[in-house]
Design a protein around this motif. Structure first.
Motif, PDB file in Angstrom:
ATOM      1  N   VAL A 188       0.829  -1.218   0.000  1.00 22.89           N
ATOM      2  CA  VAL A 188       0.000   0.000   0.000  1.00 22.89           C
ATOM      3  C   VAL A 188       0.862   1.267   0.000  1.00 22.89           C
ATOM      4  CG1 VAL A 188      -1.684   1.319   1.334  1.00 22.89           C
ATOM      5  CG2 VAL A 188      -2.031  -1.124   0.960  1.00 22.89           C
ATOM      6  N   PRO A 189       1.840   1.407   0.934  1.00 21.89           N
ATOM      7  CA  PRO A 189       2.694   2.610   0.858  1.00 21.89           C
ATOM      8  C   PRO A 189       3.474   2.701  -0.457  1.00 21.89           C
ATOM      9  CG  PRO A 189       2.915   1.568   2.990  1.00 21.89           C
ATOM     10  CD  PRO A 189       2.147   0.626   2.124  1.00 21.89           C
ATOM     11  N   ALA A 190       3.949   1.548  -0.949  1.00 18.96           N
ATOM     12  CA  ALA A 190       4.693   1.575  -2.216  1.00 18.96           C
ATOM     13  C   ALA A 190       3.818   2.054  -3.355  1.00 18.96           C
ATOM     14  CB  ALA A 190       5.233   0.184  -2.513  1.00 18.96           C
ATOM     15  N   ALA A 191       2.574   1.615  -3.382  1.00 21.06           N
ATOM     16  CA  ALA A 191       1.661   2.061  -4.438  1.00 21.06           C
ATOM     17  C   ALA A 191       1.354   3.550  -4.300  1.00 21.06           C
ATOM     18  CB  ALA A 191       0.371   1.235  -4.372  1.00 21.06           C
ATOM     19  N   PHE A 192       1.189   4.003  -3.041  1.00 24.72           N
ATOM     20  CA  PHE A 192       0.867   5.418  -2.813  1.00 24.72           C
ATOM     21  C   PHE A 192       2.004   6.320  -3.290  1.00 24.72           C
ATOM     22  CE2 PHE A 192       1.166   9.138  -0.004  1.00 24.72           C
ATOM     23  CZ  PHE A 192      -0.030   9.768  -0.308  1.00 24.72           C
ATOM     24  N   TYR A 193       3.241   6.025  -2.844  1.00 28.16           N
ATOM     25  CA  TYR A 193       4.373   6.859  -3.240  1.00 28.16           C
ATOM     26  C   TYR A 193       4.718   6.680  -4.719  1.00 28.16           C
ATOM     27  CZ  TYR A 193       5.132   8.057   1.628  1.00 28.16           C
ATOM     28  OH  TYR A 193       4.974   8.550   2.891  1.00 28.16           O
ATOM     29  N   GLY A 194       4.502   5.529  -5.237  1.00 26.43           N
ATOM     30  CA  GLY A 194       4.737   5.318  -6.661  1.00 26.43           C
ATOM     31  C   GLY A 194       3.786   6.145  -7.510  1.00 26.43           C
ATOM     32  N   ARG A 195       2.527   6.261  -7.071  1.00 20.66           N
ATOM     33  CA  ARG A 195       1.556   7.073  -7.813  1.00 20.66           C
ATOM     34  C   ARG A 195       1.924   8.545  -7.740  1.00 20.66           C
ATOM     35  NH1 ARG A 195      -3.382   9.629  -7.084  1.00 20.66           N
ATOM     36  NH2 ARG A 195      -4.827   9.351  -8.843  1.00 20.66           N
ATOM     37  N   ARG A 196       2.373   9.025  -6.562  1.00 25.27           N
ATOM     38  CA  ARG A 196       2.766  10.429  -6.415  1.00 25.27           C
ATOM     39  C   ARG A 196       3.961  10.738  -7.320  1.00 25.27           C
ATOM     40  NH1 ARG A 196       3.479  12.629  -0.479  1.00 25.27           N
ATOM     41  NH2 ARG A 196       4.024  14.432  -1.788  1.00 25.27           N
TER      42      ARG A 196
END
Length: 235
Positions: free
Chosen positions: A210-218
């Motif tokens: 979840v954090p990886a997806a969040f920062y990857g999207r940003r």
């Protein structure tokens, strides 16, 4: 030699008492008149019961006993479903075995005389003794067979099968439905337990993904915005 068989159908509660009363009647008559060869009892749930009794008894006593069985079944609100008899003529077998036994005994007598009156070679004496032992074994076997056949003539066998009456609607008919209703709560709990197990297995991965997806999207959005700004500036 006669062999009788009877089948009795009676209410469930009376079957054990009937079988027990008939067994005790045989025992009370004494072994010279009646012998119990075997007895069994089986239950199938709460609504079905069967029993079996096997007897060997003197023919005269057995005639009265079979009539008593029919009376006992009626008094117990039951009935005799079947009543059969089979016979086997053992006359020829008894006559043949008796003749063979007489011949073997005559041969035994001659061998005994030969063994006592002819002190020949040791090997000859041993041959006579072996033949005498063989003849004696056949005599014992034939005497035993003859005794069994005479007992079959002197005493008849009776097999009685007891079966409880079939109820119109047995209480066990609804047992599958009751079991299914009782199993609902267990099935729900088992399902929840499976969900908790799956969630506990996925939780460590979710904490990483979840954090990886969040920062990857940003990061992706920033890159796209930067490319768009550069394109506008170049124009």
């Amino acid at each position: 030699a006669y062999a009788y068989s009877m089948a009795i159908e009676a209410p469930l509660k009376t079957v054990p008492a009937l079988a027990r009363a008939h067994e005790q009647a045989c025992i009370a008559a004494g072994p010279q008149v009646c012998q119990v060869l075997g007895s069994t009892s089986q239950s199938y749930g709460a609504d079905s019961l069967s029993a079996h009794l096997s007897l060997r008894a003197a023919p005269a006593w057995l005639t009265n006993f079979r009539a008593q069985i029919e009376s006992d079944a009626k008094n117990a609100n039951g009935r005799v479903r079947s009543n059969s008899v089979t016979s086997e003529d053992l006359t020829r077998s008894i006559v043949d075995t008796t003749a063979q036994l007489h011949a073997q005994k005559t041969l035994r007598g001659r061998l005994q005389e030969l063994l006592a009156s002819r002190p020949g070679k040791l090997s000859d004496l041993l041959d006579v003794e072996r033949e005498l032992a063989r003849v004696q074994g056949e005599i014992d076997s034939q005497e035993s067979e003859l005794a069994v056949m005479r007992q079959r003539v002197n005493m008849s066998t009776l097999d009685i099968d007891y079966q409880s009456e079939t109820l119109a609607v047995a209480s066990g008919v609804f047992e599958p439905l009751v079991s299914a209703v009782k199993g609902v709560a267990g099935n729900v709990i088992a399902g929840l337990a499976a969900m908790v197990t799956i969630a506990s297995a996925l939780l460590p991965w979710l904490l990483v993904l979840v954090p990886a997806a969040f920062y990857g999207r940003r990061f992706y959005l920033k890159r796209r915005a930067a490319r768009a700004a550069a394109k506008v500036k170049a124009e």
